[in-house]
Design a protein around this motif. Structure first.
Motif, PDB file in Angstrom:
ATOM      1  N   LEU A 143       0.765  -1.175   0.168  1.00  0.00           N
ATOM      2  CA  LEU A 143       0.270   0.187  -0.211  1.00  0.00           C
ATOM      3  C   LEU A 143       0.829   0.933   0.226  1.00  0.00           C
ATOM      4  N   LYS A 144       0.552   1.987  -0.905  1.00  0.00           N
ATOM      5  CA  LYS A 144       0.482   3.707  -1.145  1.00  0.00           C
ATOM      6  C   LYS A 144      -0.363   4.366  -0.390  1.00  0.00           C
ATOM      7  N   ARG A 145       0.326   5.591  -0.247  1.00  0.00           N
ATOM      8  CA  ARG A 145      -0.686   6.966   0.161  1.00  0.00           C
ATOM      9  C   ARG A 145      -1.219   7.020  -0.886  1.00  0.00           C
ATOM     10  N   SER A 146      -2.866   7.462  -1.415  1.00  0.00           N
ATOM     11  CA  SER A 146      -3.812   7.893  -2.110  1.00  0.00           C
ATOM     12  C   SER A 146      -3.298   8.870  -2.265  1.00  0.00           C
ATOM     13  N   THR A 147      -3.352   8.776  -4.317  1.00  0.00           N
ATOM     14  CA  THR A 147      -3.187  10.336  -4.798  1.00  0.00           C
ATOM     15  C   THR A 147      -4.944  10.708  -5.346  1.00  0.00           C
ATOM     16  N   ILE A 148      -5.033  12.246  -5.692  1.00  0.00           N
ATOM     17  CA  ILE A 148      -5.832  12.583  -6.261  1.00  0.00           C
ATOM     18  C   ILE A 148      -5.369  13.035  -7.579  1.00  0.00           C
ATOM     19  N   VAL A 149      -6.817  14.015  -8.425  1.00  0.00           N
ATOM     20  CA  VAL A 149      -5.507  14.124  -9.801  1.00  0.00           C
ATOM     21  C   VAL A 149      -5.882  15.659  -9.522  1.00  0.00           C
ATOM     22  N   ASP A 150      -4.996  16.209 -10.065  1.00  0.00           N
ATOM     23  CA  ASP A 150      -5.066  17.730 -10.058  1.00  0.00           C
ATOM     24  C   ASP A 150      -6.196  17.832 -11.436  1.00  0.00           C
ATOM     25  N   PRO A 151      -7.697  18.515 -11.636  1.00  0.00           N
ATOM     26  CA  PRO A 151      -7.908  18.645 -12.505  1.00  0.00           C
ATOM     27  C   PRO A 151      -7.110  20.296 -13.514  1.00  0.00           C
ATOM     28  N   ALA A 152      -6.431  21.057 -12.249  1.00  0.00           N
ATOM     29  CA  ALA A 152      -5.769  21.679 -13.373  1.00  0.00           C
ATOM     30  C   ALA A 152      -4.317  21.348 -14.013  1.00  0.00           C
ATOM     31  N   THR A 153      -4.081  20.262 -14.128  1.00  0.00           N
ATOM     32  CA  THR A 153      -2.985  19.817 -14.437  1.00  0.00           C
ATOM     33  C   THR A 153      -2.748  18.647 -14.533  1.00  0.00           C
ATOM     34  N   GLY A 154      -3.425  17.867 -14.071  1.00  0.00           N
ATOM     35  CA  GLY A 154      -3.143  16.331 -14.782  1.00  0.00           C
ATOM     36  C   GLY A 154      -2.722  15.372 -13.750  1.00  0.00           C
ATOM     37  N   ARG A 162      -8.561  12.622   0.831  1.00  0.00           N
ATOM     38  CA  ARG A 162      -9.004  11.257   0.676  1.00  0.00           C
ATOM     39  C   ARG A 162      -7.486  10.927   1.639  1.00  0.00           C
ATOM     40  N   THR A 163      -7.854  10.231   2.698  1.00  0.00           N
ATOM     41  CA  THR A 163      -7.476   9.781   3.615  1.00  0.00           C
ATOM     42  C   THR A 163      -7.537   7.695   3.527  1.00  0.00           C
ATOM     43  N   SER A 164      -6.404   7.619   2.308  1.00  0.00           N
ATOM     44  CA  SER A 164      -6.591   5.816   2.317  1.00  0.00           C
ATOM     45  C   SER A 164      -5.608   5.565   1.079  1.00  0.00           C
ATOM     46  N   GLU A 165      -5.323   4.626   1.770  1.00  0.00           N
ATOM     47  CA  GLU A 165      -3.627   4.352   1.009  1.00  0.00           C
ATOM     48  C   GLU A 165      -4.032   2.469  -0.552  1.00  0.00           C
ATOM     49  N   GLY A 166      -3.363   2.941  -1.131  1.00  0.00           N
ATOM     50  CA  GLY A 166      -3.988   1.831  -1.884  1.00  0.00           C
ATOM     51  C   GLY A 166      -2.782   1.527  -2.957  1.00  0.00           C
ATOM     52  N   ILE A 167      -3.156   0.438  -4.102  1.00  0.00           N
ATOM     53  CA  ILE A 167      -1.879   0.209  -5.048  1.00  0.00           C
ATOM     54  C   ILE A 167      -2.986  -0.509  -6.539  1.00  0.00           C
ATOM     55  N   LEU A 201      -7.836  -0.184  -2.444  1.00  0.00           N
ATOM     56  CA  LEU A 201      -7.543   0.893  -1.075  1.00  0.00           C
ATOM     57  C   LEU A 201      -8.269   1.037   0.208  1.00  0.00           C
ATOM     58  N   HIS A 202      -7.280   0.986   0.944  1.00  0.00           N
ATOM     59  CA  HIS A 202      -7.475   0.578   1.996  1.00  0.00           C
ATOM     60  C   HIS A 202      -7.346   2.092   3.454  1.00  0.00           C
ATOM     61  N   TYR A 203      -8.771   1.993   3.521  1.00  0.00           N
ATOM     62  CA  TYR A 203      -8.917   3.198   4.609  1.00  0.00           C
ATOM     63  C   TYR A 203      -9.333   2.669   6.223  1.00  0.00           C
ATOM     64  N   GLY A 204      -8.016   3.470   7.011  1.00  0.00           N
ATOM     65  CA  GLY A 204      -8.385   3.163   8.404  1.00  0.00           C
ATOM     66  C   GLY A 204      -9.299   4.023   9.318  1.00  0.00           C
TER      67      GLY A 204
END
Ligand code: PD2
Ligand code: ZN
Length: 307
Positions: A143-154, A162-167, A201-204
């Motif tokens: 698992l790694k801390r999840s990211t989100i797409v910045d709509p301005a830059t991609g 988004r407080t989760s970890e994912g792969i 995704l894993h949420y604590g």
């Protein structure tokens, strides 16, 4: 009661600017534990700050921005041509099979609930308990801390919405993942090649994913980076890998709908129709986990092959 901290300010700014209704934003804040008056104050402040002007009945929270603004947020009107969505989203027939039980590749899946506007379907038994456990065990150490797409830059950023970890798994990465990809594509009745790789995704405890759209906002420059490969996202399947004792529901604030996380169950939602319009009623989020933790597996389907 939660505090309107920097993360919430960011959430308020993003969602007011993208045309969410005041009602849905207030509803989402109340669902995560804010008092109604505090939520209303914060949302009204955000709309004031970002210059959203009420049309007509100025006192009505829904009139300010509202669904009209969400609908203006740009579905392309012709393939590849960015445009403005001037007409309401047209609910055409979705691809998922009719009936109470659907044969999905190698498994019978039960339909628990169907909603037409927005198009949401809740399933049971998409994965067996053993398969859910296997996915969790395979993923736990990667698992790694999840990211989100910045709509301005991609670009992908870690943000507090988004407080989760994912792969991510590659599509067809091995025989087990390939079988799940095939089953999910069969259930969604969409070509397996159009699917992104599965995301786990894993949420604590307290982990959440604040309301958002899964499609890439067509009016944002950063979206082109993502739609260049496979086009727009058309539908999502979120599969619950464990039972969450309290909280962690998938919420649809515009529809007043919430889906509890039950192991092996899933929620499907479709947001792009045959005319390539995008459905603003599919605003959705993952409510805070109040007890235990939460594991999900997500499949996003694209318009075309995702290669
Ligand atoms: O965890 C969820 O329930 C959830 C809710 C909304 C996940 C996602 N969206 C997502 O992964 O896009
Ligand atoms: Zn989502």
């Amino acid at each position: 009661m939660p505090v309107v901290d920097a993360a919430w300010q960011e959430w308020l700014r993003t969602n007011a600017a993208r045309g969410c209704t005041m009602d849905s934003m207030i509803g989402a804040m109340v669902q995560t534990g804010f008092a109604a008056d505090a939520a209303a104050k914060a949302v009204h402040g955000a709309f004031g700050a970002f210059g959203v002007v009420a049309s007509g009945a100025a006192a009505s929270p829904v009139a300010a921005g509202g669904i009209e603004a969400a609908l203006r947020q740009t579905a392309p009107s012709a393939p590849g041509a960015p445009g403005v969505q001037r007409t309401p989203y047209a609910y055409d027939h979705g691809p998922v099979a009719r009936g109470n039980t659907i044969r999905a590749f190698d498994r019978d899946v039960q339909v628990l609930m169907r909603c037409e506007r927005p198009q949401v379907i809740v399933f049971a038994n998409v994965l067996s308990p053993e398969e859910c456990d296997e996915v969790i065990e395979r993923s736990r150490h990667r698992l790694k801390r999840s990211t989100i797409v910045d709509p301005a830059t991609g670009q992908e950023d870690v943000i507090r919405n988004r407080t989760s970890e994912g792969i991510w798994y590659q599509r067809g990465e091995d025989a087990f993942i390939e079988r799940l990809d095939q089953r999910i594509a069969s259930l969604m009745n969409w070509p397996v090649e159009n699917g992104e790789g599965l995301q786990i995704l894993h949420y604590g405890p307290t982990g959440e994913y604040r309301p958002h759209f899964d499609y890439f906002p067509p009016d944002q420059p950063g979206s082109m980076v993502h739609t260049a490969r496979g086009g727009q996202r058309v539908a999502t399947l979120v599969i619950y890998l464990n039972d969450v004792p309290d909280g962690g529901e998938t919420i649809f604030p515009e529809a007043g709908l919430s889906v509890a996380a039950k192991q092996g169950g899933a929620v499907y939602f479709r947001y792009m129709n045959g005319q390539r319009q995008l459905d603003p009623l599919t605003l959705h989020g993952g409510a805070p986990v109040r007890a235990g933790d939460k594991w999900i597996m997500t499949k996003w389907m694209r318009e075309r092959a995702y290669v």
